[in-house]
Enzyme design. Structure first.
Site, short mmCIF file in Angstrom:
data_model
loop_
_atom_site.label_atom_id
_atom_site.label_comp_id
_atom_site.label_asym_id
_atom_site.label_seq_id
_atom_site.Cartn_x
_atom_site.Cartn_y
_atom_site.Cartn_z
N CYS A 113 0.85 1.27 -39.30
CA CYS A 113 1.44 2.15 -39.98
C CYS A 113 2.07 3.17 -39.26
O CYS A 113 3.12 3.77 -39.65
CB CYS A 113 0.75 2.99 -41.18
SG CYS A 113 0.01 1.54 -42.26
N HIS A 249 3.92 9.47 -43.60
CA HIS A 249 3.80 8.03 -43.71
C HIS A 249 3.39 8.09 -45.28
O HIS A 249 2.27 8.83 -45.72
CB HIS A 249 2.60 7.32 -42.99
CG HIS A 249 2.42 6.05 -43.48
ND1 HIS A 249 2.99 5.08 -43.72
CD2 HIS A 249 0.92 5.81 -43.84
CE1 HIS A 249 2.35 3.99 -44.10
NE2 HIS A 249 1.00 4.44 -43.97
N ASN A 279 2.84 1.58 -50.21
CA ASN A 279 2.60 1.69 -48.61
C ASN A 279 3.11 0.57 -47.95
O ASN A 279 2.70 -0.51 -47.99
CB ASN A 279 1.04 1.78 -48.29
CG ASN A 279 0.71 1.92 -47.07
OD1 ASN A 279 1.65 1.85 -46.05
ND2 ASN A 279 -0.44 2.03 -46.52
#
Ligand code: COA
Length: 322
Positions: A113, A249, A279
């Site tokens: 990520c 994020h 996500n």
């Protein structure tokens, strides 16, 4: 001093949308549970004809157009991804060919990520030392390909997409600070247990897809967001009030809210897209950035703080003048 400044942004989401209601028909879960625990309402999922490179290409073309830069002017292309099209060549090379660029250095970075911020950090350092004048940094994923749709504890969390930024060398900032870190100790908390060298049969080995100890990851993520944001701000002898927009994020609304609270950053100055995108790993920050830029929320001259956290664990942050 040479700085890297963002000259253009772009993004691309797959056409197909999976809502929480759709997931209710696929596994034992509920819209209410997913919204309460994560803030996610829907996610985009790549169709059979969409890949990490095809999403990247569109995001890159949009970013190049906004920047007024031609693909053959690029001398560095970095794709942050943990879901490349192929093992070889790098997705960055596939995108390079499709863009019509020849000769730029092109590479993938797998920092899960944190992939986009790792790419931004690398490109920034290349540009500061004269190694590149125009760079393309992409964060792109097709996480749906490594999602175990039988595992409700992870399947509801992820989505697909791509975001891109074109960087240009400039005498004015630009990127003012970046930091990247990792700690491999926490491999077990978020991983795929199969892979290239360990063996991976994508057609039947679902047991080797993404696995996560959600609670432990949650706690680490909140603590890390706080410390890395402070590290970057302190590096510039700045204060949280200097930040116009915080772009974290987009993993989980609860993580974002907790991180913003710890930083004393009001939610009105936090960009959130997790409700619509879920996500998307390395794609989440550049997707959120591009959306906010195109909506006219983020304006030229404003100061942005970005922070990411992901499998590895990896984490990174960047502070820049847009
Ligand atoms: N639908 C319904 N129930 C679910 C579910 C789902 N999709 N997933 C898990 N549950 C159940 C569990 O089985 C458990 O049931 P039990 O109490 O009967 O055992 C219950 O819900 C609570 O599970 P728990 O794991 O404690 O929930 P949580 O509050 O920790 O929330 C996450 C789970 C995954 C949302 C949360 O841990 C999280 O967001 N973690 C970080 C994830 C992340 O962002 N990772 C990426 C970082 S880059």
């Amino acid at each position: 001093m040479t700085y890297a400044r963002i000259a253009g942004t772009g993004s691309c989401l797959p056409e197909k949308i999976l809502t929480n209601k759709d997931l209710e028909g696929m596994m034992e879960t509920s819209d209410e549970w997913i919204r309460e625990r994560t803030g996610i309402k829907r996610r985009h999922v790549a169709g059979d004809d969409e890949t990490t490179s095809s999403l990247s290409l569109i995001a890159a073309q949009r970013a190049l157009e906004m920047a007024g830069v031609k693909a053959d002017e690029l001398d560095l292309i970095i794709v942050g991804t943990c879901t490349p099209d192929k093992i070889i060549p790098a997705t960055a090379c596939i995108v390079q060919r499709q863009l019509g660029n020849k000769g730029a250095a092109a590479m993938d970075v797998n920092a899960a990520c944190s992939g986009f911020l790792y790419g931004l950090d690398l490109a920034n350092r290349y540009m500061q030392t004269g190694g590149a004048r125009k760079a393309l940094v992409i964060g792109a994923e097709t996480l749906s390909r490594i999602t175990n749709w039988d595992d409700r504890t992870t399947a509801v969390l992820f989505g697909d997409g791509a975001g891109a930024a074109v960087l240009e060398a400039s005498d004015e900032p630009g990127i003012r600070a970046t930091h990247i870190h990792s700690n491999g100790e926490f491999e077990d908390l978020l991983q795929t247990t199969g892979g290239v060298s360990l063996g991976f049969d994508a057609s039947c080995d679902r047991d080797k897809y993404i696995k996560m100890q959600g609670n432990a990851v949650f706690k680490r993520a909140v603590a890390t967001f706080d410390s890395m944001a402070r590290e970057t701000i302190a590096d510039l002898e700045g204060h949280i009030d200097d930040i116009d927009w915080f772009i974290p994020h987009q993993a989980n609304m609860r993580i974002i809210t907790a991180a913003a609270k710890k930083l004393s950053m009001p939610m009105e100055r936090v960009i959130t897209t997790v409700d619509e995108h879920a996500n998307t790993s390395a794609a989440s920050i550049p997707l959120a950035l591009d959306q906010a830029v195109r909506e006219g929320r983020i304006k030229r001259g404003e100061t942005l703080l970005m922070a990411a956290f992901g499998a590895g664990f990896t984490w990174g942050s960047a502070m820049l003048k847009f």
